[in-house]
Write a protein that holds these residues in place. Sequence first.
Motif, short mmCIF file in Angstrom:
data_model
loop_
_atom_site.label_atom_id
_atom_site.label_comp_id
_atom_site.label_asym_id
_atom_site.label_seq_id
_atom_site.Cartn_x
_atom_site.Cartn_y
_atom_site.Cartn_z
N THR A 270 1.05 -1.08 0.12
CA THR A 270 0.11 0.05 -0.05
C THR A 270 0.80 1.35 0.17
O THR A 270 0.60 2.18 -0.65
CB THR A 270 -1.01 -0.04 1.18
OG1 THR A 270 -1.70 -1.05 1.12
CG2 THR A 270 -1.74 1.27 1.38
N ALA A 271 1.83 1.22 0.76
CA ALA A 271 2.76 2.39 0.97
C ALA A 271 3.47 2.50 -0.60
O ALA A 271 3.70 3.66 -0.79
CB ALA A 271 3.68 2.33 2.19
N ARG A 272 4.00 1.50 -0.93
CA ARG A 272 4.73 1.54 -2.29
C ARG A 272 3.67 2.08 -3.29
O ARG A 272 4.10 3.09 -4.20
CB ARG A 272 5.52 0.00 -2.80
CG ARG A 272 6.56 0.03 -2.43
CD ARG A 272 7.33 -1.28 -2.85
NE ARG A 272 6.53 -2.54 -2.73
CZ ARG A 272 6.46 -3.48 -1.70
NH1 ARG A 272 7.34 -2.82 -0.62
NH2 ARG A 272 5.67 -4.37 -1.61
N SER A 273 2.37 1.54 -3.35
CA SER A 273 1.66 2.07 -4.23
C SER A 273 1.40 3.56 -4.07
O SER A 273 0.97 4.47 -5.11
CB SER A 273 0.23 1.32 -4.23
OG SER A 273 0.46 0.15 -4.39
N ALA A 274 1.04 4.01 -2.83
CA ALA A 274 0.95 5.47 -2.55
C ALA A 274 2.17 6.13 -2.92
O ALA A 274 1.80 7.28 -3.47
CB ALA A 274 0.70 5.52 -1.16
N ILE A 275 3.27 5.85 -3.07
CA ILE A 275 4.34 6.70 -3.32
C ILE A 275 4.52 6.85 -4.70
O ILE A 275 4.60 7.96 -5.56
CB ILE A 275 5.83 6.07 -2.77
CG1 ILE A 275 5.64 6.46 -1.30
CG2 ILE A 275 6.80 6.60 -3.26
CD1 ILE A 275 6.63 5.55 -0.44
N VAL B 34 0.87 6.96 9.45
CA VAL B 34 1.82 7.60 9.14
C VAL B 34 3.42 6.98 9.33
O VAL B 34 4.19 6.95 8.48
CB VAL B 34 1.97 9.06 10.15
CG1 VAL B 34 3.36 9.80 9.87
CG2 VAL B 34 0.75 9.98 9.69
N ILE B 35 3.37 6.41 10.44
CA ILE B 35 4.42 5.64 10.90
C ILE B 35 4.51 4.49 9.88
O ILE B 35 5.80 4.01 9.43
CB ILE B 35 4.30 4.90 12.31
CG1 ILE B 35 4.17 6.17 13.67
CG2 ILE B 35 5.43 3.85 12.57
CD1 ILE B 35 5.67 6.53 13.56
N ARG B 36 3.66 3.62 9.54
CA ARG B 36 3.80 2.54 8.59
C ARG B 36 4.44 2.88 7.14
O ARG B 36 5.40 2.41 6.58
CB ARG B 36 2.42 1.96 8.23
CG ARG B 36 2.00 0.96 9.42
CD ARG B 36 0.82 0.19 8.98
NE ARG B 36 -0.59 0.73 8.78
CZ ARG B 36 -1.29 1.22 9.90
NH1 ARG B 36 -0.83 0.89 11.18
NH2 ARG B 36 -2.27 1.95 9.44
N VAL B 37 3.93 4.12 6.97
CA VAL B 37 4.81 4.67 5.41
C VAL B 37 5.98 5.14 5.67
O VAL B 37 6.85 4.73 4.95
CB VAL B 37 3.71 6.01 5.12
CG1 VAL B 37 4.56 6.87 4.01
CG2 VAL B 37 2.50 5.52 4.49
N LEU B 38 6.31 5.70 6.87
CA LEU B 38 7.54 6.03 7.03
C LEU B 38 8.70 4.71 7.19
O LEU B 38 9.68 4.61 7.08
CB LEU B 38 7.68 7.02 8.45
CG LEU B 38 7.20 8.22 8.16
CD1 LEU B 38 7.07 9.17 9.59
CD2 LEU B 38 7.90 9.10 7.23
#
Length: 124
Positions: free
Chosen positions: A6-11, A72-76
């Motif tokens: 999810t984080a990679r997709s968001a980036i 926020v922490i998960r994305v970081l």
Amino acid sequence: MGDAGTARSAIMIADAWVLPGVTGGKQGLLRILVDQGAPILRESLTRLAELRDPQEVLASASRAAREEHGSVIRVLLTTAPHDETAAEGLRSSTKRYRSTLAAIAKHLHELVEGMDARSLIRAG
């Protein structure tokens, strides 16, 4: 897709659509994410002063800090190994988060100090 996916997709989406309009590019977007976590933790601390029931402290202030700041922490966490801005944001966010949890623990200790442990268990 897990948190990392999810984080990679968001980036990737941010690279294509959002970043051109954000001052500072990807680093600017990461700073915005980190800065948005601070008010969430401050709100938990503000609400904490009003709470007198230990269970309410756990259910409200502690839970809100964990759930709201967690995204926020998960994305970081996903981004930090590859980006120094994210790594610095993770360090500062973690410090703020731990400080908030320490204040919650201190408040809980003050609330239950002198109480009989059996009464706390029965109350739950």
